[in-house]
Write a protein that holds these residues in place. Structure first.
Motif, mmCIF file in Angstrom:
data_model
loop_
_atom_site.group_PDB
_atom_site.id
_atom_site.type_symbol
_atom_site.label_atom_id
_atom_site.label_comp_id
_atom_site.label_asym_id
_atom_site.label_seq_id
_atom_site.Cartn_x
_atom_site.Cartn_y
_atom_site.Cartn_z
ATOM 1 N N VAL A 556 0.857 -1.210 -0.069
ATOM 2 C CA VAL A 556 -0.038 -0.072 0.015
ATOM 3 C C VAL A 556 0.902 1.117 0.083
ATOM 4 O O VAL A 556 1.849 1.151 0.910
ATOM 5 N N ILE A 557 0.761 2.048 -0.882
ATOM 6 C CA ILE A 557 1.434 3.307 -1.069
ATOM 7 C C ILE A 557 0.677 4.586 -1.012
ATOM 8 O O ILE A 557 -0.275 4.719 -1.785
ATOM 9 N N PHE A 558 1.232 5.463 -0.353
ATOM 10 C CA PHE A 558 0.455 6.782 -0.094
ATOM 11 C C PHE A 558 1.101 7.705 -0.963
ATOM 12 O O PHE A 558 2.243 7.811 -1.043
ATOM 13 N N MET A 559 0.238 8.369 -1.971
ATOM 14 C CA MET A 559 0.873 9.332 -2.896
ATOM 15 C C MET A 559 0.086 10.544 -2.870
ATOM 16 O O MET A 559 -0.928 10.741 -3.157
ATOM 17 N N ALA A 587 4.687 -5.648 8.939
ATOM 18 C CA ALA A 587 5.190 -6.442 7.912
ATOM 19 C C ALA A 587 6.200 -5.593 6.878
ATOM 20 O O ALA A 587 6.277 -6.268 6.068
ATOM 21 N N GLY A 588 5.909 -4.338 6.937
ATOM 22 C CA GLY A 588 6.884 -3.576 6.126
ATOM 23 C C GLY A 588 6.037 -3.643 4.818
ATOM 24 O O GLY A 588 6.719 -3.245 3.685
ATOM 25 N N ARG A 589 4.850 -3.329 4.643
ATOM 26 C CA ARG A 589 3.928 -3.426 3.415
ATOM 27 C C ARG A 589 3.350 -2.062 3.191
ATOM 28 O O ARG A 589 2.608 -2.128 2.299
ATOM 29 N N VAL A 590 3.650 -1.035 4.060
ATOM 30 C CA VAL A 590 3.204 0.190 3.771
ATOM 31 C C VAL A 590 4.401 1.342 3.337
ATOM 32 O O VAL A 590 5.131 1.488 4.115
ATOM 33 N N PHE A 591 4.100 1.966 2.311
ATOM 34 C CA PHE A 591 5.184 2.860 1.923
ATOM 35 C C PHE A 591 4.322 4.156 1.645
ATOM 36 O O PHE A 591 3.216 4.449 1.432
#
Length: 708
Positions: A556-559, A587-591
């Motif tokens: 999941v990526i916040f843009m 889990a390191g899956r948010v960016f």
């Protein structure tokens, strides 16, 4: 019916001989019965007594020996226990308690030490007055360990002397040398080997587990031993347990740790709590009695059913925190019951009754709403302990308490004590009680809302359901490579649609700033359109029901725009994921995407040089401009991006979305407590810490760098 063997001239005798064992196998007479005496049954069926023959069973043997010393400390005898893992594979457990009796037991004529270590169901814990409440129950612990040991040495300091005895696989005898492989001579009894001061007493047990019984890869776990020692030190305040690991054989690398806690289970509850506190640790204490019918020996040596009055002591430490997880540890006479039992059932019933009773006169619950056990347990940490004589366990491993009367008595104590707290009128207690009731009600509403959400919106892909938000621009892939971009605004969405790879990149636009979920209740969060859409699209639930394996996207990526509003939006999104989808963050899956702030267009690029140069901060912009000027590189007036919508699709793809060129910042949680505190400071209800943070940061800000 009889069977007649058929033979032929060629091979008749051989076939007749082959049929004989089959006929013999059908016989079943008294001579076929095998009678296992003494400790033979333990060696034949070890898992019946210790659960298994792997590491778990190996550790269970150690617990049996340690618990004997702990039972002495529980009775007020001895305040120190030493446990040493030795380099030769042995374990030594020593205490300074009363010492095992060394005099003769009248019925068997054997010493007390030999009775304890060779006779099943023998000991001082059958109601004979030596112990009141103990972890030992069946009288098989020491003898089982002895039966499953290649060698066991016991030394007892008592009555002014040191007494010693050795065993090999449960058989008394003498060893001519150290270790389990030394020559062994069967026979022998307890022997006095030295003298000690008159008032000195204690027991030392050293044993080598029998590798004929235990699996080759079974080994003693130092971590499990330390955890058990720490747990016991909490349950028996003032008891010091020293754990030494000398298995390396090098004194320089030998580790020692002493566990001593004076605070009891209240301190244990604080130690176990994973979140910030809503209440102080509450101690719910009480006693009760019940009548139990047990078989007892009469004067003639016959077993007669007898009614016995039992005393039960209940001591519970409980506190509620801001999180969602529930931690409940339960113990009977300091023995852990990981699978619960009647005491845990009574505790949970008392919790629900007291909370329900306290909510009745308030207006917190609306018509039609109800509270269930899971609502009360949410965010709760508890240590439940009971003490009673001769508890009934399910099996020798003692994982479940079965004494029926305990449930009702624990319920009564918890309902009375917790009810008094929840209905308290004093200042601090009243505020904490109100917070607990509000938390329970919010948990109830969140449970109902989450259930409705799951029922209405669960799906595997966008094509299988029409319940996904219409504004979602989904991708074709659903593997770990898939990405969900949460995009700020519809204008950026239009550009991102062209810039993305439709194979694995999905887009979800949001309108401006979403709800601050740090301040809002769970129910309000679920009612918010933007928050509900994000949770729905991620597809793994929220809060306690979140299941990382069900997430529809690998990332999941916040843009958002590279300005202060964009930073605020990223902070709001991070708050939502941290509070309600934390496993995704852990889990390191948010960016967060890193879009550029400026673009330089070179008018005379050299061979192999990019025509466009992007910079991502004002400092980088200044450096780039200075370097280009120094190299006499001409460029047009640099373009300043006010937002993602100002970028062309190829520019957005090249700088922000294409995995080959983009930069992503991973959102991580190194320390959950620090992260929780930071989110509360930045996004919570208390304004004062946030104001102080902003004021302190203002002095470090260069006013000339502000883009006005």
């Amino acid at each position: 019916m009889t069977a007649t063997p058929v033979t032929s001239a060629r091979s008749g005798p051989a076939k007749a001989r082959a049929a004989a064992p089959e006929l013999e196998g059908r016989d079943y007479e008294a001579r076929h019965l095998l009678v296992l005496e003494g400790l033979e049954a333990v060696r034949k069926r070890p898992a019946m007594y210790i659960g298994s023959t792997d590491t778990r069973g190996l550790m269970h043997c150690l617990w049996e020996i340690i618990d004997n010393s702990v039972d002495e400390a529980l009775g007020g005898f001895g305040r120190a226990i030493d446990v040493t893992l030795r380099a030769d594979g042995a374990v030594t457990v020593s205490d300074q308690a009363r010492g095992i009796p060394v005099d003769k037991e009248p019925r068997t004529g054997l010493s007390g030490v030999e009775v304890v270590f060779t006779k099943l169901h023998a000991g001082g814990k059958f109601g004979g007055g030596s112990y009141n409440a103990t972890g030992g129950l069946h009288g098989v612990g020491s003898s089982v360990v002895n039966a499953l040991s290649a060698r066991l040495d016991v030394e007892v300091d008592r009555d002014g002397g040191t007494w010693a005895m050795s065993f090999r696989r449960g058989v008394p005898g003498t060893f001519d040398g150290p270790g389990p492989t030394a020559p062994f001579t069967p026979g022998g009894s307890l022997t006095k080997v030295g003298r000690v001061a008159k008032g000195r007493s204690g027991t030392r047990v050293t044993y080598w587990p029998d590798r004929q019984i235990f699996l080759a890869d079974a080994e003693l776990s130092l971590v499990d031993l330390q955890n058990r020692a720490r747990q016991t030190s909490f349950l028996v305040p003032g008891l010091a347990i020293k754990v030494s690991d000398a298995r390396s054989g090098d004194p320089a690398t030998t580790t020692e740790e002493v566990f001593l806690h004076e605070g009891g289970i209240g301190e244990f509850c604080e130690f176990l709590a994973p979140d910030a506190a809503v209440t102080d640790v509450l101690r719910l204490q009480g006693t009760g009695s019940f009548t139990e019918t047990v078989p007892m020996l009469d004067d003639a040596g016959h077993m007669e059913p007898t009614d016995v009055e039992r005393e039960l002591e209940v001591d519970v430490a409980v506190r509620w925190g801001t999180g969602y997880d529930t931690t409940v540890r339960s113990y009977v006479n300091i023995i852990a019951t990981p699978k619960g039992g009647t005491h845990v059932a009574g505790f949970e019933r008392g919790l629900v009754r007291s909370v329900t009773g306290a909510l009745a006169p308030t207006r917190l619950l609306k018509t039609g709403e109800e509270v269930v056990k899971d609502d009360v347990l949410e965010g709760m940490t508890a240590v439940v302990t009971v003490r009673l004589a001769e508890p009934q366990f399910e099996g020798q491993t003692k994982e479940v308490l079965g004494t029926p009367a305990v449930s009702k008595l624990v319920t009564r104590v918890v309902e009375a004590e917790l009810g008094a707290f929840l209905e308290s009128r004093s200042g601090v207690a009243k505020a904490q009680a109100r917070s607990v009731l509000e938390k329970v009600v919010n948990a109830s509403r969140a449970r109902v809302a989450a259930r409705q959400q799951r029922e209405n919106q669960r799906r595997k892909t966008a094509l299988e359901s029409s319940s996904l938000p219409s504004k979602l621009v989904d991708c074709r892939s659903n593997d770990e490579r898939s990405e969900l971009f949460i995009v700020e605004g519809d204008s950026a969405l239009g550009t991102a649609k062209v810039a993305r790879s439709s194979e694995f990149q999905a887009l979800l636009p949001i309108r401006g700033k979403i709800l601050n979920t740090q301040k809002a209740s769970t129910g309000d969060m679920l009612k918010n359109v933007e928050c509900a859409s994000i949770i729905q699209v991620v597809g793994a639930g929220s809060g306690r029901t979140f299941d990382l394996d069900q997430a529809r996207y690998g990332r999941v990526i916040f843009m958002a725009d590279a300005d202060s509003d964009g930073a605020h939006i990223r902070c709001l999104l991070a708050t939502l994921f941290f509070r309600y989808m934390r496993p995704m963050v852990e889990a390191g899956r948010v960016f967060t995407a890193v879009p550029p702030l400026h673009r330089f267009e070179l008018t005379n690029p050299k061979k192999g040089q990019d025509r466009f140069i992007y910079t991502y901060s004002d400092a980088e912009y200044q450096r780039t401009a200075a370097e280009l000027t120094k190299r006499n590189q001409r460029f047009k007036e640099p373009q300043r991006y006010k937002g993602l919508g100002e970028m062309d699709a190829d520019q957005l793809a090249e700088t922000t979305m294409s995995p080959r060129h983009r930069t992503l910042r991973r959102i991580t949680v190194d320390d959950g407590l620090i992260a929780e505190t930071t989110f509360e400071m930045l996004m919570g209800n208390d304004v004062a810490p946030r104001k102080t943070f902003i004021i302190d940061g203002a002095y470090a800000l260069d006013s000339a760098a502000i883009d006005v």
